[in-house]
Design a protein around this motif. Structure first.
Motif, PDB file in Angstrom:
ATOM      1  N   LEU A   1      25.466 -57.982  -2.147  1.00  0.00           N
ATOM      2  CA  LEU A   1      25.755 -57.342  -1.033  1.00  0.00           C
ATOM      3  C   LEU A   1      24.299 -57.859  -0.319  1.00  0.00           C
ATOM      4  CD1 LEU A   1      27.648 -53.963  -2.652  1.00  0.00           C
ATOM      5  CD2 LEU A   1      28.787 -56.487  -1.266  1.00  0.00           C
ATOM      6  N   SER A   2      24.337 -56.948   0.732  1.00  0.00           N
ATOM      7  CA  SER A   2      23.320 -57.444   1.634  1.00  0.00           C
ATOM      8  C   SER A   2      22.598 -56.136   1.278  1.00  0.00           C
ATOM      9  CB  SER A   2      23.818 -57.176   3.495  1.00  0.00           C
ATOM     10  OG  SER A   2      24.543 -58.321   3.672  1.00  0.00           O
ATOM     11  N   TYR A   3      21.017 -55.334   1.239  1.00  0.00           N
ATOM     12  CA  TYR A   3      20.099 -54.924   1.592  1.00  0.00           C
ATOM     13  C   TYR A   3      20.162 -54.367   2.839  1.00  0.00           C
ATOM     14  CZ  TYR A   3      17.638 -56.421  -2.874  1.00  0.00           C
ATOM     15  OH  TYR A   3      17.351 -57.173  -4.086  1.00  0.00           O
ATOM     16  N   ASP A   4      20.100 -52.515   2.818  1.00  0.00           N
ATOM     17  CA  ASP A   4      20.132 -51.629   4.045  1.00  0.00           C
ATOM     18  C   ASP A   4      18.672 -51.081   4.182  1.00  0.00           C
ATOM     19  OD1 ASP A   4      20.670 -49.706   6.096  1.00  0.00           O
ATOM     20  OD2 ASP A   4      22.194 -49.331   5.002  1.00  0.00           O
ATOM     21  N   PRO A   5      18.517 -51.189   5.357  1.00  0.00           N
ATOM     22  CA  PRO A   5      16.743 -50.213   5.297  1.00  0.00           C
ATOM     23  C   PRO A   5      17.054 -48.717   6.178  1.00  0.00           C
ATOM     24  CG  PRO A   5      16.862 -51.766   7.376  1.00  0.00           C
ATOM     25  CD  PRO A   5      18.211 -52.169   6.253  1.00  0.00           C
ATOM     26  N   ASP A   6      17.983 -49.194   5.819  1.00  0.00           N
ATOM     27  CA  ASP A   6      18.611 -47.561   6.097  1.00  0.00           C
ATOM     28  C   ASP A   6      19.461 -46.017   5.122  1.00  0.00           C
ATOM     29  OD1 ASP A   6      18.332 -46.694   8.985  1.00  0.00           O
ATOM     30  OD2 ASP A   6      19.983 -48.150   9.384  1.00  0.00           O
ATOM     31  N   GLY A   7      19.701 -47.343   4.428  1.00  0.00           N
ATOM     32  CA  GLY A   7      20.620 -46.969   2.927  1.00  0.00           C
ATOM     33  C   GLY A   7      19.111 -46.013   1.842  1.00  0.00           C
ATOM     34  N   LEU A   8      20.290 -45.094   1.953  1.00  0.00           N
ATOM     35  CA  LEU A   8      18.813 -43.500   1.510  1.00  0.00           C
ATOM     36  C   LEU A   8      20.059 -43.696  -0.835  1.00  0.00           C
ATOM     37  CD1 LEU A   8      18.619 -41.064   3.704  1.00  0.00           C
ATOM     38  CD2 LEU A   8      16.962 -42.297   2.599  1.00  0.00           C
TER      39      LEU A   8
ATOM     40  N   ALA B   1      14.538 -50.116   9.844  1.00  0.00           N
ATOM     41  CA  ALA B   1      15.397 -48.603   9.750  1.00  0.00           C
ATOM     42  C   ALA B   1      15.395 -48.293  11.059  1.00  0.00           C
ATOM     43  CB  ALA B   1      14.411 -47.485   8.967  1.00  0.00           C
ATOM     44  N   ASP B   2      17.019 -47.843  11.754  1.00  0.00           N
ATOM     45  CA  ASP B   2      17.624 -46.917  12.669  1.00  0.00           C
ATOM     46  C   ASP B   2      17.052 -45.635  12.223  1.00  0.00           C
ATOM     47  OD1 ASP B   2      18.957 -46.756  15.030  1.00  0.00           O
ATOM     48  OD2 ASP B   2      21.068 -46.564  14.091  1.00  0.00           O
ATOM     49  N   TYR B   3      15.329 -45.281  12.091  1.00  0.00           N
ATOM     50  CA  TYR B   3      15.297 -43.815  12.455  1.00  0.00           C
ATOM     51  C   TYR B   3      14.154 -43.845  12.262  1.00  0.00           C
ATOM     52  CZ  TYR B   3      16.199 -44.363   6.759  1.00  0.00           C
ATOM     53  OH  TYR B   3      16.450 -44.257   5.383  1.00  0.00           O
ATOM     54  N   PRO B   4      13.289 -42.972  11.986  1.00  0.00           N
ATOM     55  CA  PRO B   4      11.757 -42.199  12.236  1.00  0.00           C
ATOM     56  C   PRO B   4      11.254 -42.778  10.371  1.00  0.00           C
ATOM     57  CG  PRO B   4      12.325 -40.721  13.580  1.00  0.00           C
ATOM     58  CD  PRO B   4      13.396 -41.383  13.477  1.00  0.00           C
ATOM     59  N   VAL B   5      10.630 -43.216  10.427  1.00  0.00           N
ATOM     60  CA  VAL B   5      10.229 -43.979   8.846  1.00  0.00           C
ATOM     61  C   VAL B   5       8.528 -43.773   9.166  1.00  0.00           C
ATOM     62  CG1 VAL B   5       8.992 -44.861   7.152  1.00  0.00           C
ATOM     63  CG2 VAL B   5      11.419 -45.632   8.429  1.00  0.00           C
ATOM     64  N   VAL B   6       7.936 -42.471   8.235  1.00  0.00           N
ATOM     65  CA  VAL B   6       6.102 -41.906   7.870  1.00  0.00           C
ATOM     66  C   VAL B   6       5.741 -41.867   6.603  1.00  0.00           C
ATOM     67  CG1 VAL B   6       4.382 -40.439   9.099  1.00  0.00           C
ATOM     68  CG2 VAL B   6       6.607 -40.675  10.587  1.00  0.00           C
TER      69      VAL B   6
ATOM     70  N   ASN C   1      17.304 -50.745  -0.091  1.00  0.00           N
ATOM     71  CA  ASN C   1      16.781 -50.831   0.672  1.00  0.00           C
ATOM     72  C   ASN C   1      15.561 -52.456   1.086  1.00  0.00           C
ATOM     73  OD1 ASN C   1      15.100 -47.831   1.115  1.00  0.00           O
ATOM     74  ND2 ASN C   1      16.989 -47.920   1.366  1.00  0.00           N
ATOM     75  N   GLN C   2      15.029 -52.948  -0.172  1.00  0.00           N
ATOM     76  CA  GLN C   2      14.121 -54.024   0.592  1.00  0.00           C
ATOM     77  C   GLN C   2      14.345 -55.201  -1.061  1.00  0.00           C
ATOM     78  OE1 GLN C   2      10.089 -51.179  -0.236  1.00  0.00           O
ATOM     79  NE2 GLN C   2       9.962 -52.524   1.657  1.00  0.00           N
ATOM     80  N   ALA C   3      14.375 -56.132  -0.912  1.00  0.00           N
ATOM     81  CA  ALA C   3      14.696 -57.413  -2.020  1.00  0.00           C
ATOM     82  C   ALA C   3      13.030 -57.331  -2.776  1.00  0.00           C
ATOM     83  CB  ALA C   3      14.433 -58.525  -1.469  1.00  0.00           C
ATOM     84  N   GLY C   4      13.207 -57.549  -3.755  1.00  0.00           N
ATOM     85  CA  GLY C   4      12.010 -57.960  -4.931  1.00  0.00           C
ATOM     86  C   GLY C   4      11.143 -56.013  -4.750  1.00  0.00           C
ATOM     87  N   ARG C   5      11.750 -54.682  -4.580  1.00  0.00           N
ATOM     88  CA  ARG C   5      11.417 -53.622  -5.110  1.00  0.00           C
ATOM     89  C   ARG C   5      12.510 -52.874  -5.521  1.00  0.00           C
ATOM     90  NH1 ARG C   5       8.033 -49.543  -4.588  1.00  0.00           N
ATOM     91  NH2 ARG C   5       8.319 -47.612  -4.149  1.00  0.00           N
ATOM     92  N   ASP C   6      13.723 -53.137  -5.554  1.00  0.00           N
ATOM     93  CA  ASP C   6      14.832 -52.267  -5.242  1.00  0.00           C
ATOM     94  C   ASP C   6      15.867 -53.412  -6.037  1.00  0.00           C
ATOM     95  OD1 ASP C   6      13.802 -50.351  -3.879  1.00  0.00           O
ATOM     96  OD2 ASP C   6      14.569 -51.194  -2.009  1.00  0.00           O
ATOM     97  N   GLU C   7      16.934 -53.189  -7.014  1.00  0.00           N
ATOM     98  CA  GLU C   7      17.675 -53.575  -6.990  1.00  0.00           C
ATOM     99  C   GLU C   7      18.193 -54.614  -6.027  1.00  0.00           C
ATOM    100  OE1 GLU C   7      19.145 -51.543 -11.757  1.00  0.00           O
ATOM    101  OE2 GLU C   7      19.027 -50.286  -9.764  1.00  0.00           O
ATOM    102  N   ALA C   8      19.138 -55.464  -7.372  1.00  0.00           N
ATOM    103  CA  ALA C   8      19.910 -56.315  -5.506  1.00  0.00           C
ATOM    104  C   ALA C   8      21.266 -56.040  -6.469  1.00  0.00           C
ATOM    105  CB  ALA C   8      20.377 -57.995  -6.155  1.00  0.00           C
ATOM    106  N   PRO C   9      21.798 -55.331  -4.676  1.00  0.00           N
ATOM    107  CA  PRO C   9      23.360 -55.072  -4.962  1.00  0.00           C
ATOM    108  C   PRO C   9      24.465 -56.234  -5.152  1.00  0.00           C
ATOM    109  CG  PRO C   9      22.713 -54.673  -2.828  1.00  0.00           C
ATOM    110  CD  PRO C   9      20.872 -55.466  -3.479  1.00  0.00           C
TER     111      PRO C   9
END
Length: 447
Positions: free
Chosen positions: A170-177, A223-228, A153-161
């Motif tokens: 590769l690009s990060y994806d805020p929708d990725g799970l 993200a393309d869905y609700p995040v709470v 999801n996030q550069a600096g917090r998650d491993e770079a893909p």
């Protein structure tokens, strides 16, 4: 076995084969079940194996065009968790984020994603004799119907893909799970947990992400869905790739989420050395965490006599067995033990000093939390799976079949291994030949 689809080329370290995807059904072979062991001991009653299904065919049958090239990878990784369906012998399973590995480049490990378009999916299976059949699958999608990838999801917090050879970012994806645990609610929707956030994810019966619950302060944008932001902020200190992995549904509907490993509090070294991990109780009705518990691992050489690295300890599965009782799986990649635990209300540490990052020493730094007044959950060993003949390694999912029988599913990592040798010169997978299996284990006494 039947051959692969025309033109498909795969490389194995030993002979393996597959079948075309037909109505999402997979044929399989399996070895014989282990013989009965003496009375009073757990033993394997059945082993069933998932056959080879090309990953591209599987994914594209759910969401056409998601996988352009599967690089010879078959469907696997469905062993992230297993949950009983409404028919005997049938289960819901969930894939993890997809094929991934590590390759060292200039002394630094890079996380590779050979099939970056892979969309994590909920997979329904049936165990029949020695065969695991895929009955159907539900792809995970965003609010607008786009695929949910398994990318960080996030550069600096998650491993770079990176690409399969670790050569192209590769690009990060805020929708990725990075999906792991799964349960099914009474209304037909699903709850999943994710390692990236870490997060709790509510998914419709058709796979649309309804809400992703993340720690306060995560600030996940795009993200393309609700995040709470509804989870304790202390979870922001999760170790990389060790967020939530276990998920259980209590009889009243509350959920129990298990962090896979101790938090990195106050730093990575403390987390690597710690044996104290956290469980959380979440109320779907209140949409909030209502309790937090401290759980203590056994020493690593007790869980796995071949291991001396404490950081290899993980919780991969939690299973509700009635009331506020759980089975908790402590494991390494080679061995696992299941303990019976009761969620004692008096053990709730939510919102106290152990959720404050400024507390020193932290919960994770305490050598003996109970001796210092921390209400650690009590536990009782039910079975040491490492001593049961026929149980494979890397068990990530456990389901209760009946009062004295468990179904175990392993994570075969899509047949991948780490290192540049995971793929041949043409970029095709050199398969590890580790298969996805469902193993039934009879316990010496009822739960």
């Amino acid at each position: 076995m039947s051959p692969h689809a025309p033109g498909r080329r795969r490389v194995h370290r030993s002979v393996a084969a597959g079948v075309p995807l037909a109505v999402l059904a997979a044929l399989a072979t399996a070895g014989p079940a282990a013989a009965h062991t003496p009375s009073g001991e757990a033993y394997v009653t059945r082993t069933a194996t998932l056959g080879d299904v090309p990953l591209g065919a599987f994914s594209n049958s759910l969401l056409p065009g998601t996988v352009a090239d599967d690089r010879g990878v078959d469907l696997g990784g469905i062993g992230s968790d297993i949950y009983p369906a409404d028919r005997v012998g049938e289960f819901w399973t969930v894939t993890d984020r997809g094929p991934n590995g590590q390759i060292k480049v200039d002394g630094t490990k890079r996380r590779t994603f050979p099939v970056p378009g892979f969309d994590p999916a909920i997979v329904r299976i049936r165990v029949t004799g020695s065969t695991v059949k895929v009955l159907g699958a539900i792809p995970l999608t965003t609010s607008s119907g786009k695929p949910v990838t398994g990318l960080p999801n996030q550069a600096g917090r998650d491993e770079a893909p990176y690409s399969y050879d670790a050569g192209t970012p590769l690009s990060y994806d805020p929708d990725g799970l990075d999906t792991e645990g799964i349960v099914r609610a009474s209304d037909g929707s699903f709850w999943l947990v994710d390692e990236y956030g870490p997060s709790l994810v509510h998914v419709s019966a058709r796979g649309k992400v309804l809400t992703r619950y993340v720690p306060e302060g995560l600030h996940l944008e795009g993200a393309d869905y609700p995040v709470v932001e509804a989870l304790p902020a202390v979870l922001l200190n999760r170790k990389i790739n060790r967020g939530f992995e276990g998920l259980a549904q209590l009889p009243g509907g509350d959920l129990v989420l298990a962090v896979q490993s101790p938090l990195s509090l106050p730093d990575e070294d403390a987390g690597e050395a710690s044996r104290t991990v956290r469980l959380l109780r979440f109320s779907p009705g209140k949409k909030a965490v209502t309790a937090e518990y401290a759980y203590r691992f056994d020493a690593v050489n007790v869980v796995d006599p071949s291991e001396d690295d404490t950081s290899e300890l993980k919780i991969s599965s939690v299973i509700a067995v009635g009331g506020d009782r759980l089975l908790v799986e402590e494991r390494t990649d080679k061995a696992a033990r299941l303990h019976l635990v009761r969620l004692d209300r008096r053990a709730n540490i939510l919102g106290g000093r152990w959720d404050d990052e400024a507390t020193s020493p932290s919960l994770e730094q305490l050598d003996d939390p109970a001796a210092l007044g921390v209400p650690v959950l009590s536990k009782r060993l039910v079975v040491d799976l490492g001593t049961v003949a026929g149980v494979p390694g890397k068990i990530e999912g456990v389901a209760r079949v009946d009062r004295d029988t468990l179904a175990l599913i392993n994570d075969n990592d899509f047949g991948m291994t780490d290192g540049a040798e995971a793929f041949d010169a043409q970029g095709r997978l050199v398969d590890s030949d580790v298969e996805t299996t469902v193993t039934y284990v009879r316990l010496p006494r009822a739960l």
